[in-house]
Design a protein around this motif. Structure first.
Motif, PDB file in Angstrom:
ATOM      1  N   LYS A 384       0.956  -1.038  -0.125  1.00 41.96           N
ATOM      2  CA  LYS A 384       0.093  -0.162   0.137  1.00 41.96           C
ATOM      3  C   LYS A 384       0.769   1.183   0.100  1.00 41.96           C
ATOM      4  CE  LYS A 384      -3.777  -2.102   2.610  1.00 41.96           C
ATOM      5  NZ  LYS A 384      -4.595  -1.953   3.794  1.00 41.96           N
ATOM      6  N   GLN A 385       0.584   2.136  -0.987  1.00 40.99           N
ATOM      7  CA  GLN A 385       1.535   3.307  -1.193  1.00 40.99           C
ATOM      8  C   GLN A 385       0.892   4.685  -0.967  1.00 40.99           C
ATOM      9  OE1 GLN A 385       3.346   2.665  -4.964  1.00 40.99           O
ATOM     10  NE2 GLN A 385       3.486   0.420  -4.624  1.00 40.99           N
ATOM     11  N   SER A 386       1.615   5.490  -0.302  1.00 41.53           N
ATOM     12  CA  SER A 386       1.316   6.782  -0.316  1.00 41.53           C
ATOM     13  C   SER A 386       2.416   7.622  -0.545  1.00 41.53           C
ATOM     14  CB  SER A 386       0.735   7.266   1.245  1.00 41.53           C
ATOM     15  OG  SER A 386       1.744   6.945   2.047  1.00 41.53           O
ATOM     16  N   THR A 387       2.411   8.970  -0.434  1.00 39.11           N
ATOM     17  CA  THR A 387       3.676   9.954  -0.684  1.00 39.11           C
ATOM     18  C   THR A 387       4.638   9.575  -0.031  1.00 39.11           C
ATOM     19  OG1 THR A 387       2.073  11.682  -1.159  1.00 39.11           O
ATOM     20  CG2 THR A 387       4.467  12.337  -0.796  1.00 39.11           C
ATOM     21  N   ASN A 388       5.735   8.803  -0.577  1.00 37.35           N
ATOM     22  CA  ASN A 388       7.250   8.286  -0.394  1.00 37.35           C
ATOM     23  C   ASN A 388       6.978   7.405   0.923  1.00 37.35           C
ATOM     24  OD1 ASN A 388       8.465  10.102  -2.093  1.00 37.35           O
ATOM     25  ND2 ASN A 388       8.126  11.885  -0.772  1.00 37.35           N
ATOM     26  N   LEU A 389       5.850   6.641   1.047  1.00 41.89           N
ATOM     27  CA  LEU A 389       5.957   5.895   1.915  1.00 41.89           C
ATOM     28  C   LEU A 389       4.971   4.473   1.380  1.00 41.89           C
ATOM     29  CD1 LEU A 389       4.615   7.921   5.078  1.00 41.89           C
ATOM     30  CD2 LEU A 389       6.689   7.258   4.608  1.00 41.89           C
ATOM     31  N   ALA A 390       5.397   3.377   2.180  1.00 47.24           N
ATOM     32  CA  ALA A 390       4.787   2.220   1.735  1.00 47.24           C
ATOM     33  C   ALA A 390       4.757   1.034   2.761  1.00 47.24           C
ATOM     34  CB  ALA A 390       5.538   1.818   0.507  1.00 47.24           C
ATOM     35  N   SER A 391       3.829   0.225   2.688  1.00 51.83           N
ATOM     36  CA  SER A 391       3.494  -0.889   3.852  1.00 51.83           C
ATOM     37  C   SER A 391       3.128  -1.914   3.270  1.00 51.83           C
ATOM     38  CB  SER A 391       2.665  -0.376   4.866  1.00 51.83           C
ATOM     39  OG  SER A 391       1.138  -0.220   4.435  1.00 51.83           O
ATOM     40  N   ILE A 392       3.314  -3.206   3.797  1.00 54.31           N
ATOM     41  CA  ILE A 392       3.170  -4.489   3.255  1.00 54.31           C
ATOM     42  C   ILE A 392       2.600  -5.223   4.341  1.00 54.31           C
ATOM     43  CG2 ILE A 392       5.379  -5.445   3.637  1.00 54.31           C
ATOM     44  CD1 ILE A 392       5.176  -7.041   1.211  1.00 54.31           C
ATOM     45  N   SER A 393       1.589  -6.118   4.044  1.00 57.53           N
ATOM     46  CA  SER A 393       0.794  -6.924   4.873  1.00 57.53           C
ATOM     47  C   SER A 393       1.421  -8.234   5.190  1.00 57.53           C
ATOM     48  CB  SER A 393      -0.414  -7.160   4.704  1.00 57.53           C
ATOM     49  OG  SER A 393      -0.718  -7.651   3.354  1.00 57.53           O
ATOM     50  N   SER A 394       1.251  -8.884   6.493  1.00 63.42           N
ATOM     51  CA  SER A 394       1.786 -10.017   6.616  1.00 63.42           C
ATOM     52  C   SER A 394       1.228 -11.093   5.612  1.00 63.42           C
ATOM     53  CB  SER A 394       1.603 -10.563   8.041  1.00 63.42           C
ATOM     54  OG  SER A 394      -0.074 -10.647   8.271  1.00 63.42           O
ATOM     55  N   SER A 395      -0.154 -10.951   5.119  1.00 59.78           N
ATOM     56  CA  SER A 395      -0.674 -11.624   4.214  1.00 59.78           C
ATOM     57  C   SER A 395       0.008 -11.821   2.702  1.00 59.78           C
ATOM     58  CB  SER A 395      -2.149 -11.590   3.880  1.00 59.78           C
ATOM     59  OG  SER A 395      -2.783 -11.497   4.976  1.00 59.78           O
ATOM     60  N   ASN A 396       0.580 -10.713   2.407  1.00 61.51           N
ATOM     61  CA  ASN A 396       1.499 -10.381   1.216  1.00 61.51           C
ATOM     62  C   ASN A 396       2.824 -11.422   1.337  1.00 61.51           C
ATOM     63  OD1 ASN A 396      -0.629  -9.541  -0.653  1.00 61.51           O
ATOM     64  ND2 ASN A 396      -0.249  -7.443   0.226  1.00 61.51           N
ATOM     65  N   VAL A 397       3.271 -10.879   2.404  1.00 60.12           N
ATOM     66  CA  VAL A 397       4.677 -11.669   3.000  1.00 60.12           C
ATOM     67  C   VAL A 397       4.644 -12.936   2.762  1.00 60.12           C
ATOM     68  CG1 VAL A 397       6.482 -11.700   4.498  1.00 60.12           C
ATOM     69  CG2 VAL A 397       5.512  -9.548   4.370  1.00 60.12           C
ATOM     70  N   LYS A 398       3.569 -13.533   3.295  1.00 63.58           N
ATOM     71  CA  LYS A 398       3.343 -15.109   3.090  1.00 63.58           C
ATOM     72  C   LYS A 398       3.503 -15.604   1.617  1.00 63.58           C
ATOM     73  CE  LYS A 398       0.901 -15.401   7.766  1.00 63.58           C
ATOM     74  NZ  LYS A 398      -0.621 -15.782   8.259  1.00 63.58           N
ATOM     75  N   GLU A 399       3.096 -14.667   0.914  1.00 60.76           N
ATOM     76  CA  GLU A 399       2.856 -14.946  -0.449  1.00 60.76           C
ATOM     77  C   GLU A 399       4.139 -14.744  -1.348  1.00 60.76           C
ATOM     78  OE1 GLU A 399       0.462 -16.743  -2.175  1.00 60.76           O
ATOM     79  OE2 GLU A 399      -0.600 -16.391   0.174  1.00 60.76           O
ATOM     80  N   THR A 400       5.301 -14.304  -0.754  1.00 60.21           N
ATOM     81  CA  THR A 400       6.511 -14.034  -1.400  1.00 60.21           C
ATOM     82  C   THR A 400       7.050 -15.396  -2.033  1.00 60.21           C
ATOM     83  OG1 THR A 400       7.044 -12.277   0.337  1.00 60.21           O
ATOM     84  CG2 THR A 400       8.854 -13.199  -1.030  1.00 60.21           C
ATOM     85  N   PRO A 401       7.285 -15.435  -3.426  1.00 61.97           N
ATOM     86  CA  PRO A 401       7.940 -16.570  -4.049  1.00 61.97           C
ATOM     87  C   PRO A 401       9.121 -16.624  -3.534  1.00 61.97           C
ATOM     88  CG  PRO A 401       7.685 -14.763  -5.572  1.00 61.97           C
ATOM     89  CD  PRO A 401       7.013 -14.181  -4.321  1.00 61.97           C
ATOM     90  N   LEU A 402       9.584 -17.950  -3.272  1.00 64.33           N
ATOM     91  CA  LEU A 402      11.013 -18.241  -2.599  1.00 64.33           C
ATOM     92  C   LEU A 402      11.588 -19.388  -3.777  1.00 64.33           C
ATOM     93  CD1 LEU A 402      10.561 -18.919   1.293  1.00 64.33           C
ATOM     94  CD2 LEU A 402      11.019 -16.730  -0.188  1.00 64.33           C
ATOM     95  N   PHE A 403      12.903 -19.124  -4.091  1.00 66.97           N
ATOM     96  CA  PHE A 403      13.456 -20.197  -4.770  1.00 66.97           C
ATOM     97  C   PHE A 403      14.525 -20.847  -4.062  1.00 66.97           C
ATOM     98  CE2 PHE A 403      12.344 -16.188  -7.283  1.00 66.97           C
ATOM     99  CZ  PHE A 403      11.542 -16.813  -8.165  1.00 66.97           C
ATOM    100  N   LEU A 404      14.508 -22.360  -4.125  1.00 68.46           N
ATOM    101  CA  LEU A 404      15.018 -23.269  -3.243  1.00 68.46           C
ATOM    102  C   LEU A 404      16.148 -24.307  -4.071  1.00 68.46           C
ATOM    103  CD1 LEU A 404      12.245 -23.845  -0.744  1.00 68.46           C
ATOM    104  CD2 LEU A 404      13.823 -21.842  -0.768  1.00 68.46           C
ATOM    105  N   PRO A 405      17.122 -23.966  -4.224  1.00 66.24           N
ATOM    106  CA  PRO A 405      18.015 -25.183  -4.550  1.00 66.24           C
ATOM    107  C   PRO A 405      18.286 -26.085  -3.499  1.00 66.24           C
ATOM    108  CG  PRO A 405      19.163 -23.221  -4.171  1.00 66.24           C
ATOM    109  CD  PRO A 405      17.942 -22.718  -3.908  1.00 66.24           C
ATOM    110  N   PRO A 406      18.917 -27.190  -3.991  1.00 60.97           N
ATOM    111  CA  PRO A 406      19.249 -28.088  -2.878  1.00 60.97           C
ATOM    112  C   PRO A 406      19.998 -27.697  -1.856  1.00 60.97           C
ATOM    113  CG  PRO A 406      19.431 -29.373  -5.111  1.00 60.97           C
ATOM    114  CD  PRO A 406      19.133 -27.902  -5.472  1.00 60.97           C
ATOM    115  N   LYS A 407      19.941 -28.241  -0.552  1.00 55.26           N
ATOM    116  CA  LYS A 407      20.814 -27.530   0.353  1.00 55.26           C
ATOM    117  C   LYS A 407      22.325 -27.400   0.203  1.00 55.26           C
ATOM    118  CE  LYS A 407      21.938 -28.090   5.286  1.00 55.26           C
ATOM    119  NZ  LYS A 407      21.605 -28.739   6.710  1.00 55.26           N
ATOM    120  N   ILE A 408      22.868 -28.535  -0.747  1.00 52.67           N
ATOM    121  CA  ILE A 408      24.226 -28.386  -0.870  1.00 52.67           C
ATOM    122  C   ILE A 408      24.726 -27.111  -1.910  1.00 52.67           C
ATOM    123  CG2 ILE A 408      24.363 -29.840  -2.505  1.00 52.67           C
ATOM    124  CD1 ILE A 408      27.088 -30.988  -1.883  1.00 52.67           C
ATOM    125  N   GLU A 409      23.681 -26.929  -2.814  1.00 52.77           N
ATOM    126  CA  GLU A 409      23.808 -25.688  -3.545  1.00 52.77           C
ATOM    127  C   GLU A 409      23.642 -24.228  -2.708  1.00 52.77           C
ATOM    128  OE1 GLU A 409      22.523 -24.298  -8.208  1.00 52.77           O
ATOM    129  OE2 GLU A 409      21.723 -26.325  -7.215  1.00 52.77           O
TER     130      GLU A 409
END
Length: 468
Positions: A384-409
């Motif tokens: 959510k954005q306003s003049t020079n400010l922004a905020s993100i909800s925990s719901s949107n953080v939970k939807e962050t796409p992660l990229f997971l190589p194997p552990k050794i990599e």
């Protein structure tokens, strides 16, 4: 031997004779120089009696407390520096607050003692107002305005002002303080020569500082590029790739797993401030704020404390390995974070800082991912954005796409990033040190010139191409 002594020991010579100035913080001055008070050499005025609500995007430019205190510093020009404006109607009612080229605008308050005496000088003929929380200082001798600018910027003058101001949390400077401030006066010709010398030399130093600052910016850009490539493409340029499913990212290694953050971590929200604790059993504990959570590291120099109910300590306590992430603030603060290593125990976090508790992957890997360009792009796109400010909800953080190589990599990539970024950090530290030395030289040069420790009566600008 300090920086000023190095200058004296170099190519600049002292005056042949000196006398006691009679001014504390100043010491000896050339024997033919005079001393005076500012009230005999300047007239004084007050900036507009306005607030931020009176400012507009168009109209008459206005130099307010903020521009003096932190933005533009030594000099300001409405044709080069962005200034908020006031309506032209103020010309009819407040013409005395209009400043002219060469006039000074002092901030009348400071949040720290070192900021006492902050000023700026107008270097443009554009009609300009002095704004809120400012004092106007007009030189009677207009031809000496540049010399006075350097005098006001000298450590000797600033020291005198610091010892005159009053305050605890806010430090106030008044017209009375400025009127009574001591100044010292070379001859007219010397004032012009000193000002010309400092204009030339400080411009050279400022160019060098700008070059070093640009190098730091380039290092930050390179750092960002290295992180983003490593955590989304891997280290092997020949690995088969697949579509990431994210339009603005492109391909990722074929064998990597793409997963939403909610399937790999839980999110703990922080404690809200301002609760009514009357009659309740409480304790006082350290609390991390947005200001403590930087991009990739934690700044724990100023950790606030908060009073909470005793039973809330367990609910909001940080655990080693938590990935801290800012909910918002300025756009550059959005989503930035670092890994909590238990530096303070116990410690809780405010509600504008998320604590992300991972499982099945390393906290450090998530921290690298959230530092990458793709994550920052995602956070901004769903915020959510306003003049020079922004905020993100925990719901949107939970939807962050992660990229997971194997552990050794993952371990290999993290080792690579730690080594690569350590090199960048060493270069950045060396560059910051160079900037500090240049700034010290600038300060010493100004003080040496305006207090007469070096004799510049024979100085002339070097011919183009000559060494200074």
């Amino acid at each position: 031997m300090n920086a000023a002594d190095n200058i004296l020991a170099g190519k600049y010579k002292p005056y042949p004779a000196y006398k006691d100035s009679g001014v504390e913080w100043l010491g000896n001055i050339p024997s033919h120089w005079l001393t005076s008070k500012m009230r005999y050499m300047f007239t004084f005025g007050k900036g507009l009696t306005i607030t931020k609500e009176n400012l507009r995007d168009e109209g008459i430019p206005c130099v307010n407390y903020g521009e003096v205190h932190s933005k533009y510093g030594f000099e300001v020009d409405p044709t080069k520096n962005y200034l908020k404006c006031v309506e032209e109607e103020y010309l009819k009612t407040s013409f005395s607050s209009v400043i002219n080229i060469g006039d000074f605008v002092f901030a009348d308050t400071s949040e720290d003692i070192d900021g006492s005496g902050n000023f700026t000088q107008l270097t443009s003929n554009v009609v300009t107002f002095a704004g809120y929380h400012t004092i106007i200082v007009r030189p009677i001798d207009k031809s000496s305005h540049r010399f006075f600018a350097y005098l006001f910027d000298s450590k000797e003058f600033r020291t005198a002002i610091r010892h005159a101001v009053k305050g605890v949390k806010v430090f106030s400077i008044t017209q009375a303080i400025l009127r009574g401030a001591d100044i010292w006066l070379p001859s007219q010709d010397e004032r012009q020569r000193i000002a010309a010398f400092l204009d030339y030399e400080t411009a050279r130093i400022d160019r060098l500082i700008a070059q070093q600052q640009r190098l730091i910016e380039l290092l930050k850009e390179k750092r960002q590029a290295v992180i983003s490539h490593a955590v989304t493409k891997g280290l092997n340029p020949n690995t088969p790739m697949k579509d990431s499913g994210i339009e603005w990212l492109g391909q990722v290694p074929e064998h990597w797993i793409v997963r939403r953050l909610k399937h790999t971590a839980s999110i703990q929200s922080g404690i809200p401030k301002g609760k009514d604790l009357a009659g309740k059993e409480t304790i006082t504990v350290p609390m991390l704020r947005v200001a403590n959570v930087q991009d990739g590291y934690l700044n724990l120099n100023n950790v606030h404390e908060i009073e909470i109910e005793t039973h809330e300590l367990f609910r909001y306590s940080l655990k080693v390995g938590d990935v801290l992430m800012n909910e918002g603030g300025d756009n550059d603060k959005l989503g930035r974070g670092a890994v909590w290593a238990g530096q303070i125990n116990p410690c809780i976090h405010q509600n504008h800082v998320f604590a992300i508790r991972v499982n099945k992957i390393e906290s450090e890997w998530l921290s690298w991912l959230t530092s990458s360009s793709y994550a920052k792009h995602y956070f901004y796109s769903v915020s959510k954005q306003s003049t020079n400010l922004a905020s993100i909800s925990s719901s949107n953080v939970k939807e962050t796409p992660l990229f997971l190589p194997p552990k050794i990599e993952r371990v290999e990539i993290m080792r690579y990033l730690n080594e690569k970024l350590a090199k960048f950090s060493r270069i950045e530290s060396q560059t910051i040190k160079k900037i500090e030395l240049l700034q010290e030289r600038r300060t010493a040069l100004i003080s040496s010139a305006v207090t007469g420790k070096i004799d510049l009566r024979g100085w002339t600008p070097p011919v183009a191409g000559e060494a200074a």
